[in-house]
Design a protein around this motif. Structure first.
Motif, mmCIF file in Angstrom:
data_model
loop_
_atom_site.group_PDB
_atom_site.id
_atom_site.type_symbol
_atom_site.label_atom_id
_atom_site.label_comp_id
_atom_site.label_asym_id
_atom_site.label_seq_id
_atom_site.Cartn_x
_atom_site.Cartn_y
_atom_site.Cartn_z
ATOM 1 N N MET A 1 0.784 -1.171 0.000
ATOM 2 C CA MET A 1 0.000 0.000 0.000
ATOM 3 C C MET A 1 0.850 1.270 0.000
ATOM 4 O O MET A 1 0.498 2.222 -0.684
ATOM 5 C CB MET A 1 -0.909 -0.083 1.204
ATOM 6 C CG MET A 1 -1.729 1.087 1.316
ATOM 7 S SD MET A 1 -3.187 0.623 2.137
ATOM 8 C CE MET A 1 -4.370 1.415 1.472
ATOM 9 N N ILE A 2 1.945 1.255 0.711
ATOM 10 C CA ILE A 2 2.826 2.414 0.728
ATOM 11 C C ILE A 2 3.480 2.580 -0.645
ATOM 12 O O ILE A 2 3.647 3.703 -1.114
ATOM 13 C CB ILE A 2 3.878 2.256 1.842
ATOM 14 C CG1 ILE A 2 3.175 2.344 3.189
ATOM 15 C CG2 ILE A 2 4.951 3.312 1.753
ATOM 16 C CD1 ILE A 2 4.078 2.176 4.353
ATOM 17 N N GLU A 3 3.808 1.486 -1.271
ATOM 18 C CA GLU A 3 4.418 1.592 -2.590
ATOM 19 C C GLU A 3 3.443 2.182 -3.600
ATOM 20 O O GLU A 3 3.841 2.973 -4.453
ATOM 21 C CB GLU A 3 4.835 0.206 -3.065
ATOM 22 C CG GLU A 3 6.028 -0.335 -2.303
ATOM 23 C CD GLU A 3 6.380 -1.697 -2.794
ATOM 24 O OE1 GLU A 3 6.007 -2.660 -2.150
ATOM 25 O OE2 GLU A 3 6.999 -1.758 -3.877
ATOM 26 N N LYS A 4 2.186 1.815 -3.473
ATOM 27 C CA LYS A 4 1.187 2.374 -4.385
ATOM 28 C C LYS A 4 1.018 3.863 -4.133
ATOM 29 O O LYS A 4 0.872 4.644 -5.074
ATOM 30 C CB LYS A 4 -0.140 1.644 -4.207
ATOM 31 C CG LYS A 4 -0.127 0.257 -4.766
ATOM 32 C CD LYS A 4 -1.487 -0.336 -4.633
ATOM 33 C CE LYS A 4 -1.502 -1.748 -5.196
ATOM 34 N NZ LYS A 4 -2.789 -2.361 -5.132
ATOM 35 N N LEU A 5 1.050 4.273 -2.847
ATOM 36 C CA LEU A 5 0.880 5.677 -2.498
ATOM 37 C C LEU A 5 2.072 6.495 -3.006
ATOM 38 O O LEU A 5 1.911 7.570 -3.564
ATOM 39 C CB LEU A 5 0.716 5.815 -0.987
ATOM 40 C CG LEU A 5 0.389 7.218 -0.496
ATOM 41 C CD1 LEU A 5 -0.926 7.709 -1.080
ATOM 42 C CD2 LEU A 5 0.344 7.232 1.011
ATOM 43 N N ILE A 6 3.276 5.963 -2.819
ATOM 44 C CA ILE A 6 4.475 6.669 -3.294
ATOM 45 C C ILE A 6 4.478 6.675 -4.821
ATOM 46 O O ILE A 6 4.830 7.676 -5.444
ATOM 47 C CB ILE A 6 5.748 6.001 -2.745
ATOM 48 C CG1 ILE A 6 5.825 6.223 -1.252
ATOM 49 C CG2 ILE A 6 6.988 6.567 -3.431
ATOM 50 C CD1 ILE A 6 6.981 5.497 -0.616
ATOM 51 N N GLY A 7 4.070 5.639 -5.426
ATOM 52 C CA GLY A 7 4.028 5.565 -6.873
ATOM 53 C C GLY A 7 3.053 6.579 -7.460
ATOM 54 O O GLY A 7 3.359 7.275 -8.417
ATOM 55 N N LYS A 8 1.886 6.677 -6.870
ATOM 56 C CA LYS A 8 0.896 7.643 -7.367
ATOM 57 C C LYS A 8 1.355 9.065 -7.085
ATOM 58 O O LYS A 8 1.186 9.962 -7.908
ATOM 59 C CB LYS A 8 -0.458 7.381 -6.717
ATOM 60 C CG LYS A 8 -1.136 6.145 -7.228
ATOM 61 C CD LYS A 8 -2.498 5.979 -6.586
ATOM 62 C CE LYS A 8 -3.171 4.712 -7.081
ATOM 63 N NZ LYS A 8 -4.484 4.528 -6.523
ATOM 64 N N THR A 9 1.973 9.280 -5.943
ATOM 65 C CA THR A 9 2.467 10.611 -5.596
ATOM 66 C C THR A 9 3.621 10.989 -6.514
ATOM 67 O O THR A 9 3.718 12.139 -6.973
ATOM 68 C CB THR A 9 2.937 10.651 -4.114
ATOM 69 O OG1 THR A 9 1.884 10.207 -3.291
ATOM 70 C CG2 THR A 9 3.359 12.028 -3.715
ATOM 71 N N GLY A 10 4.510 10.061 -6.792
ATOM 72 C CA GLY A 10 5.628 10.311 -7.692
ATOM 73 C C GLY A 10 5.135 10.657 -9.088
ATOM 74 O O GLY A 10 5.652 11.564 -9.746
ATOM 75 N N ILE A 11 4.133 9.925 -9.558
ATOM 76 C CA ILE A 11 3.565 10.209 -10.874
ATOM 77 C C ILE A 11 2.925 11.589 -10.862
ATOM 78 O O ILE A 11 3.086 12.366 -11.804
ATOM 79 C CB ILE A 11 2.545 9.120 -11.267
ATOM 80 C CG1 ILE A 11 3.284 7.804 -11.522
ATOM 81 C CG2 ILE A 11 1.782 9.540 -12.507
ATOM 82 C CD1 ILE A 11 2.384 6.636 -11.789
ATOM 83 N N ALA A 12 2.232 11.933 -9.796
ATOM 84 C CA ALA A 12 1.607 13.248 -9.673
ATOM 85 C C ALA A 12 2.668 14.331 -9.648
ATOM 86 O O ALA A 12 2.512 15.398 -10.273
ATOM 87 C CB ALA A 12 0.736 13.297 -8.432
ATOM 88 N N LEU A 13 3.771 14.065 -8.920
ATOM 89 C CA LEU A 13 4.856 15.047 -8.872
ATOM 90 C C LEU A 13 5.509 15.215 -10.242
ATOM 91 O O LEU A 13 5.821 16.329 -10.669
ATOM 92 C CB LEU A 13 5.905 14.634 -7.835
ATOM 93 C CG LEU A 13 5.506 14.819 -6.368
ATOM 94 C CD1 LEU A 13 6.572 14.254 -5.447
ATOM 95 C CD2 LEU A 13 5.272 16.281 -6.064
ATOM 96 N N ILE A 14 5.729 14.119 -10.928
ATOM 97 C CA ILE A 14 6.321 14.197 -12.265
ATOM 98 C C ILE A 14 5.376 14.942 -13.215
ATOM 99 O O ILE A 14 5.795 15.786 -14.015
ATOM 100 C CB ILE A 14 6.651 12.784 -12.790
ATOM 101 C CG1 ILE A 14 7.805 12.190 -11.974
ATOM 102 C CG2 ILE A 14 6.991 12.810 -14.262
ATOM 103 C CD1 ILE A 14 8.102 10.746 -12.299
#
Length: 121
Positions: A1-14
């Motif tokens: 779940m944390i990986e999904k949250l970081i992944g979505k946040t990273g995509i949003a940041l990019i």
């Protein structure tokens, strides 16, 4: 779940970073276009000013030439008038000398010789 949250946040940041870069590039393009328009307007105004200054100089040169021509004509007319006045004064002085040379017989009125002098005038 944390990986999904970081992944979505990273995509949003990019995605946000890409949108920020796109906005920056759009701003720079708009500034460049605005500068080009300002340069074109300044150049057009300078060319127009140069054209009209040249037209005004041509007009002033023509006016100065006309003034000079009128001055030459006026001076020639003044010289001719001066010559006519001088000739009339010389003729009047000559007539006065001729009148003084006529004999004075003490008669009242004008003699025939004096009338001839008046008619010669």
């Amino acid at each position: 779940m944390i990986e999904k949250l970081i992944g979505k946040t990273g995509i949003a940041l990019i995605a946000a970073a890409l949108m920020l870069c796109a906005a920056g590039l759009l701003y720079l393009a708009a500034a460049k276009i605005s500068g080009m328009v300002e340069d074109a307007r300044t150049q057009g105004r300078a060319e127009s000013d140069h054209y009209w200054r040249a037209e005004i100089e041509k007009s002033n040169a023509a006016l100065q030439a006309q003034i000079a021509e009128n001055l030459r004509k006026t001076m020639a007319l003044q010289e001719a008038a001066r010559d006519q006045v001088a000739a009339a004064e010389a003729r009047a002085a000559d007539l006065e000398q001729q009148n003084a040379a006529l004999p004075d017989n003490g008669a009242c009125g004008l003699s025939r010789d004096r009338v001839r002098l008046l008619n010669a005038r």
